[in-house]
Design a protein around this motif. Structure first.
Motif, PDB file in Angstrom:
ATOM      1  N   SER A 145      -1.455   3.634  -7.644  1.00 45.63           N
ATOM      2  CA  SER A 145      -0.308   2.967  -7.021  1.00 45.63           C
ATOM      3  C   SER A 145      -0.022   3.541  -5.640  1.00 45.63           C
ATOM      4  O   SER A 145       0.201   2.802  -4.677  1.00 45.63           O
ATOM      5  CB  SER A 145       0.937   3.115  -7.902  1.00 45.63           C
ATOM      6  OG  SER A 145       0.791   2.435  -9.112  1.00 45.63           O
ATOM      7  N   CYS A 174       5.296  -1.826  -0.740  1.00 46.98           N
ATOM      8  CA  CYS A 174       6.532  -1.141  -1.160  1.00 46.98           C
ATOM      9  C   CYS A 174       6.683  -1.189  -2.680  1.00 46.98           C
ATOM     10  O   CYS A 174       7.127  -0.207  -3.308  1.00 46.98           O
ATOM     11  CB  CYS A 174       7.743  -1.780  -0.487  1.00 46.98           C
ATOM     12  SG  CYS A 174       7.804  -1.525   1.304  1.00 46.98           S
ATOM     13  N   TRP A 175       6.305  -2.319  -3.276  1.00 49.13           N
ATOM     14  CA  TRP A 175       6.373  -2.472  -4.730  1.00 49.13           C
ATOM     15  C   TRP A 175       5.445  -1.478  -5.420  1.00 49.13           C
ATOM     16  O   TRP A 175       5.830  -0.800  -6.380  1.00 49.13           O
ATOM     17  CB  TRP A 175       6.015  -3.906  -5.103  1.00 49.13           C
ATOM     18  CG  TRP A 175       6.136  -4.218  -6.571  1.00 49.13           C
ATOM     19  CD1 TRP A 175       7.002  -3.671  -7.464  1.00 49.13           C
ATOM     20  CD2 TRP A 175       5.361  -5.168  -7.288  1.00 49.13           C
ATOM     21  NE1 TRP A 175       6.824  -4.232  -8.706  1.00 49.13           N
ATOM     22  CE2 TRP A 175       5.829  -5.141  -8.634  1.00 49.13           C
ATOM     23  CE3 TRP A 175       4.347  -6.051  -6.933  1.00 49.13           C
ATOM     24  CZ2 TRP A 175       5.283  -5.963  -9.625  1.00 49.13           C
ATOM     25  CZ3 TRP A 175       3.804  -6.867  -7.913  1.00 49.13           C
ATOM     26  CH2 TRP A 175       4.275  -6.823  -9.236  1.00 49.13           C
ATOM     27  N   TYR A 210       6.759   2.108  -4.851  1.00 51.21           N
ATOM     28  CA  TYR A 210       7.946   2.328  -5.675  1.00 51.21           C
ATOM     29  C   TYR A 210       7.553   2.548  -7.144  1.00 51.21           C
ATOM     30  O   TYR A 210       8.041   3.480  -7.804  1.00 51.21           O
ATOM     31  CB  TYR A 210       8.891   1.135  -5.561  1.00 51.21           C
ATOM     32  CG  TYR A 210      10.100   1.228  -6.463  1.00 51.21           C
ATOM     33  CD1 TYR A 210      11.184   2.033  -6.124  1.00 51.21           C
ATOM     34  CD2 TYR A 210      10.156   0.505  -7.657  1.00 51.21           C
ATOM     35  CE1 TYR A 210      12.294   2.119  -6.957  1.00 51.21           C
ATOM     36  CE2 TYR A 210      11.259   0.591  -8.488  1.00 51.21           C
ATOM     37  CZ  TYR A 210      12.326   1.389  -8.132  1.00 51.21           C
ATOM     38  OH  TYR A 210      13.420   1.477  -8.961  1.00 51.21           O
ATOM     39  N   MET A 225       5.978   5.983  -7.505  1.00 50.13           N
ATOM     40  CA  MET A 225       6.959   7.059  -7.390  1.00 50.13           C
ATOM     41  C   MET A 225       7.837   7.140  -8.642  1.00 50.13           C
ATOM     42  O   MET A 225       8.146   8.233  -9.123  1.00 50.13           O
ATOM     43  CB  MET A 225       7.831   6.851  -6.147  1.00 50.13           C
ATOM     44  CG  MET A 225       7.114   7.073  -4.833  1.00 50.13           C
ATOM     45  SD  MET A 225       6.453   8.751  -4.679  1.00 50.13           S
ATOM     46  CE  MET A 225       7.965   9.713  -4.746  1.00 50.13           C
ATOM     47  N   MET A 226       8.239   5.981  -9.177  1.00 57.17           N
ATOM     48  CA  MET A 226       9.059   5.984 -10.391  1.00 57.17           C
ATOM     49  C   MET A 226       8.303   6.580 -11.568  1.00 57.17           C
ATOM     50  O   MET A 226       8.860   7.340 -12.366  1.00 57.17           O
ATOM     51  CB  MET A 226       9.529   4.550 -10.720  1.00 57.17           C
ATOM     52  CG  MET A 226      10.561   3.990  -9.759  1.00 57.17           C
ATOM     53  SD  MET A 226      12.127   4.940  -9.729  1.00 57.17           S
ATOM     54  CE  MET A 226      11.867   5.943  -8.253  1.00 57.17           C
TER      55      MET A 226
END
Length: 214
Positions: free
Chosen positions: A78, A200-201, A204, A207-208
């Protein structure tokens, strides 16, 4: 057996088609490149995409699925994929103000589309996740009929991608004679914004998942 194989082919085709028509990095770049390089963009991109998928199917059959389902693999893919797409999106946005159709035509032969199809597919972490879950389930069902079952499944899957992307690139290539420079800039700008959102998706999501692991 013929009926069962037909069912595998058509369900694989329909499932792949439902995914192919959804916007994604591969479709976005296909649209932008088709304005410059014509109809062959779609088939060439899907040829690269298909080569990677064929290699992945072989890897899944060899037992790779548990590795692809690991959280750390998802996070790494990701973050790396999101970074690549972000770099591409920023580069496209920076070039939008000076774009013209003539300049695009003059520069239209640059870059290997097959390699681009491979790279964009590999940069999408949700493509890997799909194959490690839904795709693996289909493969397991198809394997009940031996090698011919897996081949039938893969042919239905890749044919859906090829059909849709050929229609998209063909439609863009045929219609570009009606484009002006302003429309062209808006089209490429829109593609860049889509890529930016996808990046960005992905970032994100990575990172989550990373915070969850911590």
């Amino acid at each position: 057996m013929t009926v069962a194989l037909s069912a595998i082919f058509f369900t694989s085709f329909l499932l792949a088609l439902s995914g192919a028509v959804m916007p994604g990095p591969l479709l976005t770049v296909t649209i932008s490149e088709s304005t410059r390089r014509g109809f062959l963009v779609g088939p060439a991109m899907i040829f690269g995409h298909g080569l990677l998928e064929l290699a992945l199917v072989d890897a899944l059959l060899a037992g790779l699925a548990p590795v692809l389902q690991r959280d750390d693999v998802f996070v790494a893919n990701s973050l790396l994929g999101g970074s690549v797409l972000l770099w591409m999106a920023v580069g496209m946005l920076r070039g939008v103000p000076g774009l013209t159709l003539q300049a695009a035509a003059d520069a239209g032969r640059r870059g290997n589309l097959v390699l681009t199809g491979i790279a964009l597919s590999a940069a999408n972490p949700y493509w890997l996740l799909w194959w490690a879950t839904i795709g693996l389930g289909y493969i397991a069902h198809a394997m009940k009929f031996g090698a011919i079952g897996v081949v039938t499944f893969f042919c239905g899957h890749i044919l859906a991608d090829l059909l849709w992307y050929s229609l998209v690139s063909g439609g863009i290539a045929k219609g570009k004679r009606f484009f002006g420079d302003v429309f062209y800039r808006r089209l490429i700008g829109g593609c860049a914004v889509f890529l930016l959102c996808f990046s960005c998706w992905f970032l994100y999501g990575g990172m989550m998942r990373l915070l969850h692991l911590a």
